[in-house]
Write a protein that holds these residues in place. Structure first.
Motif, PDB file in Angstrom:
ATOM      1  N   MET A   1      63.637  10.666  89.137  1.00  0.00           N
ATOM      2  CA  MET A   1      62.543  10.676  87.855  1.00  0.00           C
ATOM      3  C   MET A   1      62.169   9.376  87.307  1.00  0.00           C
ATOM      4  N   LEU A   2      62.921   8.241  87.815  1.00  0.00           N
ATOM      5  CA  LEU A   2      62.562   6.826  87.721  1.00  0.00           C
ATOM      6  C   LEU A   2      61.787   6.339  88.685  1.00  0.00           C
ATOM      7  N   GLY A   3      61.680   7.086  89.721  1.00  0.00           N
ATOM      8  CA  GLY A   3      60.722   6.372  90.723  1.00  0.00           C
ATOM      9  C   GLY A   3      61.686   5.821  91.780  1.00  0.00           C
TER      10      GLY A   3
ATOM     11  N   ARG B   1      62.132   0.822  94.532  1.00  0.00           N
ATOM     12  CA  ARG B   1      63.185   1.210  93.513  1.00  0.00           C
ATOM     13  C   ARG B   1      64.200   1.916  94.525  1.00  0.00           C
TER      14      ARG B   1
ATOM     15  N   LEU C   1      64.502  -2.210  84.173  1.00  0.00           N
ATOM     16  CA  LEU C   1      63.373  -2.108  84.554  1.00  0.00           C
ATOM     17  C   LEU C   1      62.058  -2.253  83.359  1.00  0.00           C
TER      18      LEU C   1
ATOM     19  N   LEU D   1      67.785   9.444  89.307  1.00  0.00           N
ATOM     20  CA  LEU D   1      67.108   8.393  89.513  1.00  0.00           C
ATOM     21  C   LEU D   1      65.845   8.624  90.233  1.00  0.00           C
TER      22      LEU D   1
ATOM     23  N   VAL E   1      71.395   6.103  84.104  1.00  0.00           N
ATOM     24  CA  VAL E   1      69.752   6.075  83.752  1.00  0.00           C
ATOM     25  C   VAL E   1      69.640   5.154  82.351  1.00  0.00           C
ATOM     26  N   HIS E   2      70.189   4.969  81.575  1.00  0.00           N
ATOM     27  CA  HIS E   2      70.192   3.842  80.538  1.00  0.00           C
ATOM     28  C   HIS E   2      70.207   2.541  80.994  1.00  0.00           C
TER      29      HIS E   2
ATOM     30  N   ALA F   1      69.513   1.545  84.255  1.00  0.00           N
ATOM     31  CA  ALA F   1      68.336   1.093  84.870  1.00  0.00           C
ATOM     32  C   ALA F   1      67.227   1.035  84.328  1.00  0.00           C
ATOM     33  N   ARG F   2      66.977   1.774  82.881  1.00  0.00           N
ATOM     34  CA  ARG F   2      65.843   1.747  82.273  1.00  0.00           C
ATOM     35  C   ARG F   2      65.942   0.177  81.724  1.00  0.00           C
TER      36      ARG F   2
END
Length: 354
Positions: free
Chosen positions: A245-247, A220, A353, A243, A346-347, A349-350
């Motif tokens: 935190m999301l890897g 990522r 994913l 980011l 973040v929203h 990106a999630r």
């Protein structure tokens, strides 16, 4: 070549207060999807031609190959003693002869040569689309054929050619007006405002040197804007922390060779980046890879070139607007420094994913 363009109505979060931005981008979208995908393409051999650096403009006698000219300023710089009226006419017709055009070539190359590109490239993005995208055509030529590369010669140029397997001894760097016994040209084609080869997917993502790269696990990637003078992300540290935190990893292209950049993007699970040349490497991503491009709210140049690339390579493209934090020093709102709404990013990106 399939047309993978689909309508795009980018979401506009509460952090964006730019008046009329929604309708402006809908208009850009309509215009973009109405353009020709690939307008034309030809390959031609010219005998006894002269190529003039730094733009790679091609002349034969007192005539110019019109498709190698991008604007009149190029001609005025190359031929300051020529009649300006004749130069303007040469932009409109290849039949126009220009009095006193021929600057004496400083060298002559016999045999067969292939001109990699022409026009101007000032960064990695333009190099990738206008020049590297033609390497596959050159590699179809006989082994005796030379590759002619116009200036400027930067490290990423040498790295790209080495990575793609072009032997250094077959490369001629064009630093002086040069005459060629036989010169092969590839015509420009239309993709938005940029000229590329219709073989761009074969040259880049499907090139054997790319497909032979070993898979190293899905990555990522966040591509930062560092050591630049425009479009800086003023809260980039907060963006990177969120980011992480999301890897996500921070991947600064400038710190890696062209081979390592291609390898990282080939393994990418998702790519997030502010608008800029760092996104050029999405040409190495697998089809379907999500790409989130962060665009300044004042961007006014139509559909971005990276949306075009994402469509061409079958990537899943998302556009996210960022608030203008500081104006560009030259007043170009497309290049303003930006501040991202971290929660919106973040929203987005999630959502990709899932």
């Amino acid at each position: 070549m399939p047309d993978l363009r689909t309508p795009l109505d980018p979401p506009i979060g509460p952090s964006i207060t730019e008046p009329g931005i929604a309708e402006r981008w809908r208009s850009y979208d309509r215009s973009y999807r109405a353009e020709a995908r690939i307008s034309r393409f030809w390959v031609a051999d010219i005998h006894e031609a002269t190529v003039y650096p730094p733009y790679g403009v091609v002349g034969q006698g007192d005539r110019l190959v019109r498709d190698t000219i991008r604007n009149g300023n190029m001609l005025a710089n190359l031929f300051p003693d020529a009649d300006p009226a004749e130069l303007r006419q040469a932009m409109a017709s290849p039949e126009v002869e220009i009095t006193g055009l021929a600057e004496e070539p400083q060298r002559y190359l016999p045999g067969h040569s292939f001109l990699l590109g022409f026009g101007v490239f000032a960064n990695y993005f333009n190099w990738t689309l206008r020049y590297a995208s033609r390497v596959a055509l050159f590699q179809m030529m006989p082994p005796s054929c030379r590759l002619v590369v116009p200036a400027p010669i930067k490290q990423y140029i040498r790295e790209t050619l080495e990575f793609m397997g072009v032997p250094e001894e077959r490369v001629v760097y064009l630093d002086v007006p040069t005459a060629f016994e036989r010169l092969t040209l590839a015509a420009p084609t239309a993709l938005g405002r940029y000229e590329i080869s219709p073989l761009i997917t074969e040259t880049l993502r499907e090139h054997p040197r790319v497909t032979d790269l070993p898979r190293a696990g899905r990555r990522r990637l966040y591509i930062p804007r560092r050591n630049v003078r425009m479009r800086r992300v003023v809260n980039e540290a907060a963006v990177e922390d969120a980011l992480a935190m999301l890897g996500f990893e921070v991947f600064d292209n400038a710190e890696y060779s062209v081979r390592d950049q291609a390898h990282a993007f080939r393994d990418a699970e998702i790519v997030i980046a502010p608008h800029g040349a760092g996104l050029s490497n999405i040409v190495y991503c697998d089809a379907g890879t999500p790409v989130i491009e962060i665009v300044p709210e004042g961007y006014d140049q139509g559909a971005t070139s990276y949306r075009s690339l994402a469509d061409l390579f079958g990537l899943s493209y998302v556009q996210l607007f960022a608030r203008e934090a500081a104006p560009d020093r030259k007043g170009n709102r497309c290049n303003a420094d930006i501040e991202l709404d971290v929660e919106e990013l973040v929203h987005a990106a999630r959502a990709q994913l899932v």
